[in-house]
Design a protein around this motif. Structure first.
Motif, PDB file in Angstrom:
ATOM      1  N   ASP B  16     -13.870  -5.012   0.443  1.00 15.33           N
ATOM      2  CA  ASP B  16     -13.401  -6.323   0.930  1.00 15.33           C
ATOM      3  C   ASP B  16     -13.038  -7.239  -0.239  1.00 15.33           C
ATOM      4  N   ARG B  19      -9.640  -6.289  -2.191  1.00 16.76           N
ATOM      5  CA  ARG B  19      -8.364  -6.380  -1.459  1.00 16.76           C
ATOM      6  C   ARG B  19      -7.564  -7.627  -1.851  1.00 16.76           C
ATOM      7  N   GLU B 117      -9.761   2.699  -0.042  1.00 18.87           N
ATOM      8  CA  GLU B 117      -9.311   1.392   0.451  1.00 18.87           C
ATOM      9  C   GLU B 117      -7.843   1.199   0.080  1.00 18.87           C
ATOM     10  N   PRO B 119      -5.342  -1.637  -0.018  1.00 15.00           N
ATOM     11  CA  PRO B 119      -5.205  -3.096   0.155  1.00 15.00           C
ATOM     12  C   PRO B 119      -3.904  -3.536   0.820  1.00 15.00           C
ATOM     13  N   GLY B 122      -3.721  -2.422   4.576  1.00 12.61           N
ATOM     14  CA  GLY B 122      -4.782  -2.859   5.485  1.00 12.61           C
ATOM     15  C   GLY B 122      -5.495  -1.689   6.135  1.00 12.61           C
ATOM     16  N   GLU B 123      -5.664  -0.614   5.363  1.00 11.30           N
ATOM     17  CA  GLU B 123      -6.287   0.597   5.901  1.00 11.30           C
ATOM     18  C   GLU B 123      -7.456   1.010   5.010  1.00 11.30           C
ATOM     19  N   ARG B 124      -8.479   1.589   5.621  1.00 11.72           N
ATOM     20  CA  ARG B 124      -9.656   1.990   4.851  1.00 11.72           C
ATOM     21  C   ARG B 124     -10.350   3.195   5.483  1.00 11.72           C
ATOM     22  N   ASN B 136     -10.454   2.681   9.431  1.00 14.36           N
ATOM     23  CA  ASN B 136     -10.479   1.340  10.024  1.00 14.36           C
ATOM     24  C   ASN B 136     -11.527   1.236  11.133  1.00 14.36           C
TER      25      ASN B 136
END
Lengths: 257, 257
Positions: B16, B19, B117, B119, B122-124, B136
């Motif tokens: 988090d 990112r 991750e 950034p 928006g995917e993890r 996600n």
């Protein structure tokens, strides 16, 4: 609205139309077929092209259409649309979001409108003859790169360079800062954005490169074949795009050997 | 919360934290430096790693840290974090969103937590020993691919295969359906998602591959070196990941020649 602006507007509406169709198949249940050249073709490919062709036929029934999936009509027309519903099919079928849709309009064989639409990334480049290229609606500009040794070079795969082309690309790669692979049409958009300096490809079809010209030139860059000629339906499938004229000239020289 | 769950929670908070730092530099004013190995290193790289190291030092000051940018401390500890703040730096500096941040936690040298991750996308992916890998937040599963000839194979670049490795990779490529390039760490995530069958790479550093193991194995796949050994700090930089045991075995055989 001028005629060219009306055509560009239709091209954007076509891009709007394909985005949800492509996304409906992305990372979902893919109906993968195999063409003679072993590239994967999906239902998304066919549906996207069909949707675009219907929109052209409705608006401009006298225009020609050259599509990857459903063949050609009226290629003798003043205006001909060149369509690649899913560029980067290998990315698409493996769940990588860097596939795109390419839409070009040619007048007397010369590309005057080009769109690189990235459905999964929510990104779009629009190039129109005489206008500044836009990226998601904002004007963009290719960057200066007067030293060829500093150039970031993209190509989809080294395997696209067959025979003597492989050695030609190798010369260009060694003259550049680094070669980066796997971007398909996206690399040309990044060049228009000013974050990539060179894109060199081969074994391309007209639907792979016709949309690229207006996007690159509208951003102040140069897109030609490996002899420096403008790209069109009759090109030989070799493409060289650069943001800087000096780097473009140096790349042409490296490719020529 | 178990100790492992607490470590995984910290790892997610580290992801988090990086990112917004990474995104602050992406497609913006990049301060590009050059390391001895010519890979570009950005301010983003250093700031992301510093932020992660501070979080580890605050929470677990006895844990070791092995980072790409700021070196190693306490590698003799039971727990060692292995960090790659920006994996895919060439993608990052050219504005392509497929760069990632890799976070791994090793216990006695064995990776037990891994995070990929992304950034800009928006995917993890989160892999934790004994748990199902999540994408996600949702569990994912690698897919069956009993026929090696049907395998979609990824590698970042053919140029990572040096000397005999180049011929070994060529054998694997010709045995597979197609080789696709340019994905960096993202390819391992797609394998965990069940849309890619094989990833084969070489010339890798521990921070490039340690996070991959828990992500792949937690999705039912296999991640080893080219001899079939588990990946760890002492591995030789060659990685082979597969979703299907048969395809993994056939790939090991192809690489062995």
């Amino acid at each position: 609205m001028s005629q060219l602006a009306a055509f560009a507007d239709l091209a954007e509406r076509m891009a709007d139309a394909v985005r949800p169709i492509a996304m409906g198949y992305f990372r979902g249940g893919l109906a993968i077929d195999t063409k003679a050249d072993t590239s994967p073709v999906t239902a998304a490919d066919r549906e996207c092209e069909s949707a675009m062709r219907r929109m052209i036929e409705d608006a401009y029934p006298d225009h020609g259409i050259y599509g990857e999936e459903h063949g050609s009509v009226r290629l003798e027309s003043e205006y001909v649309w060149v369509l690649d519903p899913i560029d980067g099919t290998k990315s698409f079928v493996t769940g990588r979001p860097t596939f795109g849709t390419l839409i070009a309009l040619l007048r007397h064989g010369e590309p005057v409108v080009g769109i690189i639409e990235m459905p999964a990334l929510g990104e779009r480049w629009v190039g129109v003859h005489g206008r500044a290229t836009t990226f998601n609606g904002k004007p963009v500009r290719a960057r200066a790169c007067p030293d060829p040794a500093g150039a970031w070079l993209y190509a989809t795969t080294p395997e696209m360079f067959v025979g003597a082309d492989a050695e030609a690309f190798r010369r260009l790669r060694l003259q550049s800062r680094a070669a980066i692979y796997g971007a398909d049409c996206y690399a040309y958009g990044l060049l228009a954005n000013g974050t990539v300096d060179l894109v060199c490809e081969a074994s391309m079809q007209p639907y792979d490169y016709c949309a690229v010209g207006p996007v690159i030139t509208g951003a102040g860059g140069i897109a030609t074949d490996w002899q420096g000629n403008t790209l069109g339906l009759e090109s030989d499938g070799r493409v060289l795009a650069a943001g800087d004229a000096k780097t473009h000239a140096a790349a042409l020289a490296a490719l020529a050997g």
